[in-house]
Design a protein around this motif. Structure first.
Motif, PDB file in Angstrom:
ATOM      1  N   MET A   1       0.839  -1.173   0.000  1.00 12.95           N
ATOM      2  CA  MET A   1       0.000   0.000   0.000  1.00 12.95           C
ATOM      3  C   MET A   1       0.886   1.240   0.000  1.00 12.95           C
ATOM      4  O   MET A   1       1.885   1.292   0.702  1.00 12.95           O
ATOM      5  N   THR A   2       0.496   2.216  -0.775  1.00 13.67           N
ATOM      6  CA  THR A   2       1.201   3.487  -0.845  1.00 13.67           C
ATOM      7  C   THR A   2       0.293   4.565  -0.259  1.00 13.67           C
ATOM      8  O   THR A   2      -0.897   4.609  -0.551  1.00 13.67           O
ATOM      9  N   ILE A   3       0.871   5.422   0.570  1.00  8.82           N
ATOM     10  CA  ILE A   3       0.125   6.499   1.217  1.00  8.82           C
ATOM     11  C   ILE A   3       0.854   7.809   0.965  1.00  8.82           C
ATOM     12  O   ILE A   3       2.078   7.874   1.073  1.00  8.82           O
ATOM     13  N   ALA A   4       0.108   8.839   0.624  1.00  9.61           N
ATOM     14  CA  ALA A   4       0.666  10.183   0.473  1.00  9.61           C
ATOM     15  C   ALA A   4      -0.118  11.117   1.392  1.00  9.61           C
ATOM     16  O   ALA A   4      -1.343  11.061   1.440  1.00  9.61           O
ATOM     17  N   VAL A   5       0.613  11.949   2.119  1.00 10.54           N
ATOM     18  CA  VAL A   5      -0.006  12.936   3.001  1.00 10.54           C
ATOM     19  C   VAL A   5       0.526  14.298   2.585  1.00 10.54           C
ATOM     20  O   VAL A   5       1.738  14.493   2.493  1.00 10.54           O
ATOM     21  N   THR A   6      -0.396  15.220   2.315  1.00 12.25           N
ATOM     22  CA  THR A   6       0.008  16.567   1.909  1.00 12.25           C
ATOM     23  C   THR A   6      -0.402  17.559   2.983  1.00 12.25           C
ATOM     24  O   THR A   6      -1.352  17.336   3.735  1.00 12.25           O
ATOM     25  N   ARG A   7       0.337  18.650   3.025  1.00 14.05           N
ATOM     26  CA  ARG A   7       0.006  19.734   3.947  1.00 14.05           C
ATOM     27  C   ARG A   7       0.274  21.056   3.245  1.00 14.05           C
ATOM     28  O   ARG A   7       1.395  21.285   2.774  1.00 14.05           O
ATOM     29  N   ASN A   8      -0.734  21.880   3.167  1.00 12.23           N
ATOM     30  CA  ASN A   8      -0.630  23.222   2.597  1.00 12.23           C
ATOM     31  C   ASN A   8       0.086  23.213   1.239  1.00 12.23           C
ATOM     32  O   ASN A   8       1.050  23.931   1.019  1.00 12.23           O
ATOM     33  N   THR A   9      -0.397  22.389   0.340  1.00  7.81           N
ATOM     34  CA  THR A   9       0.178  22.321  -1.001  1.00  7.81           C
ATOM     35  C   THR A   9      -0.771  22.975  -1.999  1.00  7.81           C
ATOM     36  O   THR A   9      -1.982  23.019  -1.779  1.00  7.81           O
ATOM     37  N   PRO A  10      -0.239  23.462  -3.118  1.00 13.25           N
ATOM     38  CA  PRO A  10      -1.099  24.037  -4.159  1.00 13.25           C
ATOM     39  C   PRO A  10      -2.084  22.992  -4.701  1.00 13.25           C
ATOM     40  O   PRO A  10      -1.863  21.783  -4.593  1.00 13.25           O
ATOM     41  N   GLY A  11      -3.166  23.471  -5.305  1.00 13.55           N
ATOM     42  CA  GLY A  11      -4.218  22.599  -5.821  1.00 13.55           C
ATOM     43  C   GLY A  11      -3.742  21.546  -6.806  1.00 13.55           C
ATOM     44  O   GLY A  11      -4.309  20.464  -6.870  1.00 13.55           O
ATOM     45  N   ARG A  12      -2.698  21.839  -7.562  1.00  9.60           N
ATOM     46  CA  ARG A  12      -2.236  20.851  -8.546  1.00  9.60           C
ATOM     47  C   ARG A  12      -1.762  19.564  -7.880  1.00  9.60           C
ATOM     48  O   ARG A  12      -1.885  18.487  -8.438  1.00  9.60           O
ATOM     49  N   PHE A  13      -1.216  19.650  -6.657  1.00  4.88           N
ATOM     50  CA  PHE A  13      -0.783  18.452  -5.932  1.00  4.88           C
ATOM     51  C   PHE A  13      -1.989  17.589  -5.598  1.00  4.88           C
ATOM     52  O   PHE A  13      -1.969  16.379  -5.822  1.00  4.88           O
ATOM     53  N   ARG A  14      -3.019  18.226  -5.063  1.00  5.37           N
ATOM     54  CA  ARG A  14      -4.230  17.485  -4.705  1.00  5.37           C
ATOM     55  C   ARG A  14      -4.881  16.867  -5.927  1.00  5.37           C
ATOM     56  O   ARG A  14      -5.292  15.707  -5.921  1.00  5.37           O
ATOM     57  N   GLY A  15      -4.974  17.645  -7.009  1.00  3.19           N
ATOM     58  CA  GLY A  15      -5.588  17.129  -8.227  1.00  3.19           C
ATOM     59  C   GLY A  15      -4.813  15.969  -8.813  1.00  3.19           C
ATOM     60  O   GLY A  15      -5.394  14.959  -9.218  1.00  3.19           O
ATOM     61  N   PHE A  16      -3.492  16.104  -8.853  1.00  4.96           N
ATOM     62  CA  PHE A  16      -2.662  15.040  -9.408  1.00  4.96           C
ATOM     63  C   PHE A  16      -2.749  13.772  -8.559  1.00  4.96           C
ATOM     64  O   PHE A  16      -2.963  12.681  -9.087  1.00  4.96           O
ATOM     65  N   LEU A  17      -2.596  13.925  -7.240  1.00  3.58           N
ATOM     66  CA  LEU A  17      -2.650  12.739  -6.381  1.00  3.58           C
ATOM     67  C   LEU A  17      -4.027  12.082  -6.424  1.00  3.58           C
ATOM     68  O   LEU A  17      -4.138  10.856  -6.429  1.00  3.58           O
ATOM     69  N   ALA A  18      -5.081  12.889  -6.505  1.00  3.15           N
ATOM     70  CA  ALA A  18      -6.434  12.333  -6.592  1.00  3.15           C
ATOM     71  C   ALA A  18      -6.665  11.601  -7.905  1.00  3.15           C
ATOM     72  O   ALA A  18      -7.531  10.728  -7.990  1.00  3.15           O
ATOM     73  N   SER A  19      -5.885  11.924  -8.937  1.00  7.62           N
ATOM     74  CA  SER A  19      -6.044  11.247 -10.225  1.00  7.62           C
ATOM     75  C   SER A  19      -5.435   9.847 -10.229  1.00  7.62           C
ATOM     76  O   SER A  19      -5.781   9.026 -11.074  1.00  7.62           O
ATOM     77  N   CYS A  20      -4.521   9.579  -9.288  1.00 11.36           N
ATOM     78  CA  CYS A  20      -3.886   8.254  -9.287  1.00 11.36           C
ATOM     79  C   CYS A  20      -4.029   7.523  -7.953  1.00 11.36           C
ATOM     80  O   CYS A  20      -3.580   6.383  -7.820  1.00 11.36           O
ATOM     81  N   MET A  21      -4.648   8.170  -6.963  1.00  7.55           N
ATOM     82  CA  MET A  21      -4.832   7.553  -5.660  1.00  7.55           C
ATOM     83  C   MET A  21      -6.216   7.951  -5.135  1.00  7.55           C
ATOM     84  O   MET A  21      -6.840   8.878  -5.645  1.00  7.55           O
ATOM     85  N   LEU A  22      -6.671   7.270  -4.109  1.00  4.08           N
ATOM     86  CA  LEU A  22      -7.961   7.571  -3.496  1.00  4.08           C
ATOM     87  C   LEU A  22      -7.740   8.522  -2.322  1.00  4.08           C
ATOM     88  O   LEU A  22      -6.931   8.248  -1.433  1.00  4.08           O
ATOM     89  N   GLU A  23      -8.456   9.664  -2.321  1.00  3.75           N
ATOM     90  CA  GLU A  23      -8.343  10.615  -1.216  1.00  3.75           C
ATOM     91  C   GLU A  23      -9.316  10.179  -0.119  1.00  3.75           C
ATOM     92  O   GLU A  23     -10.524  10.323  -0.242  1.00  3.75           O
ATOM     93  N   ILE A  24      -8.770   9.635   0.988  1.00  6.74           N
ATOM     94  CA  ILE A  24      -9.621   9.101   2.054  1.00  6.74           C
ATOM     95  C   ILE A  24      -9.933  10.143   3.124  1.00  6.74           C
ATOM     96  O   ILE A  24     -10.848   9.961   3.915  1.00  6.74           O
ATOM     97  N   ALA A  25      -9.171  11.203   3.167  1.00  5.73           N
ATOM     98  CA  ALA A  25      -9.394  12.336   4.073  1.00  5.73           C
ATOM     99  C   ALA A  25      -8.707  13.524   3.417  1.00  5.73           C
ATOM    100  O   ALA A  25      -7.878  13.339   2.516  1.00  5.73           O
ATOM    101  N   PRO A  26      -9.028  14.744   3.824  1.00  4.55           N
ATOM    102  CA  PRO A  26      -8.375  15.889   3.192  1.00  4.55           C
ATOM    103  C   PRO A  26      -6.849  15.806   3.266  1.00  4.55           C
ATOM    104  O   PRO A  26      -6.267  15.724   4.346  1.00  4.55           O
ATOM    105  N   GLY A  27      -6.228  15.722   2.113  1.00  7.50           N
ATOM    106  CA  GLY A  27      -4.776  15.661   2.039  1.00  7.50           C
ATOM    107  C   GLY A  27      -4.164  14.300   2.284  1.00  7.50           C
ATOM    108  O   GLY A  27      -2.944  14.172   2.348  1.00  7.50           O
ATOM    109  N   VAL A  28      -4.968  13.251   2.424  1.00  4.51           N
ATOM    110  CA  VAL A  28      -4.460  11.886   2.672  1.00  4.51           C
ATOM    111  C   VAL A  28      -4.918  10.995   1.525  1.00  4.51           C
ATOM    112  O   VAL A  28      -6.117  10.825   1.298  1.00  4.51           O
TER     113      VAL A  28
END
Length: 140
Positions: A1-28
Motif C-alpha cells: 500500500m502506498t500512502i501520500a499525506v500533503t500539507r498546505n500544497t497548491p491545488g495541482r498536488f491534490r488534483g494530481f494525487l487524486a487522479s492516481c490515488m484515493l483521497e480518504i481524508a483531506p490531504g491523505v
C-alpha cells in the motif's frame, strides 16, 4: 500500500494525487496496489513541483518495504521539518530541544532514580506466580 499525506500544497498536488490515488481524508491519499515504477513516476512529478510548496507545506510518501526500518519506506518533500532517523529498526522523528522545552526539568528527570518496586505489589505477584487462576488473581 502506498500512502501520500500533503500539507498546505497548491491545488495541482491534490488534483494530481487524486487522479492516481484515493483521497480518504483531506490531504491523505492511498493506493492499495501501486507498482514501484508508478510510485517513482508520481514522486518525480511531485519533485518537479517542489518549488511551488510554501515553507509550511509538504508531502510525505510512504510505502511498505520489508527491508526498511519498521517495514516502512518514505520520502519527504518540504514539511515536516524534523529529521527522521532509524533507531533499532524503527523510524523516529528527532528534533532538538528548543526554548519551549524546560531543559533543566528534563535534566533532573534523566538523573532521577527509579523508585524501588514493592515486594507486595499485586502486579508483581501475578508476574512472579503465573500459576494463579483468574479467581485468585482478581481478589488481589
Amino acid at each position: 500500500m502506498t500512502i501520500a499525506v500533503t500539507r498546505n500544497t497548491p491545488g495541482r498536488f491534490r488534483g494530481f494525487l487524486a487522479s492516481c490515488m484515493l483521497e480518504i481524508a483531506p490531504g491523505v491519499y492511498v493506493a492499495p496496489r501501486m507498482p514501484r515504477d508508478v510510485r517513482e513516476r508520481v514522486w518525480q512529478i511531485l519533485l518537479s513541483w517542489a518549488e511551488l510548496i510554501p515553507p509550511d507545506g509538504g508531502v510525505v510518501l510512504l510505502w511498505r518495504n520489508r527491508k526498511a526500518p519498521s517495514g516502512l519506506d518514505m520520502r519527504l518533500l518540504g514539511w515536516p521539518k524534523k529529521e527522521l532517523v532509524e533507531y533499532e529498526g524503527v523510524w523516529l522523528a528527532w528534533r532538538g530541544l528548543t526554548a519551549a522545552h524546560d531543559v533543566e526539568e528534563l535534566a533532573r528527570l534523566v538523573e532521577a532514580e527509579e523508585p524501588s518496586l514493592e515486594a507486595g505489589d499485586p502486579i508483581l505477584r501475578l508476574v512472579e506466580r503465573p500459576d494463579l487462576d483468574e479467581e485468585e488473581g482478581s481478589s488481589l
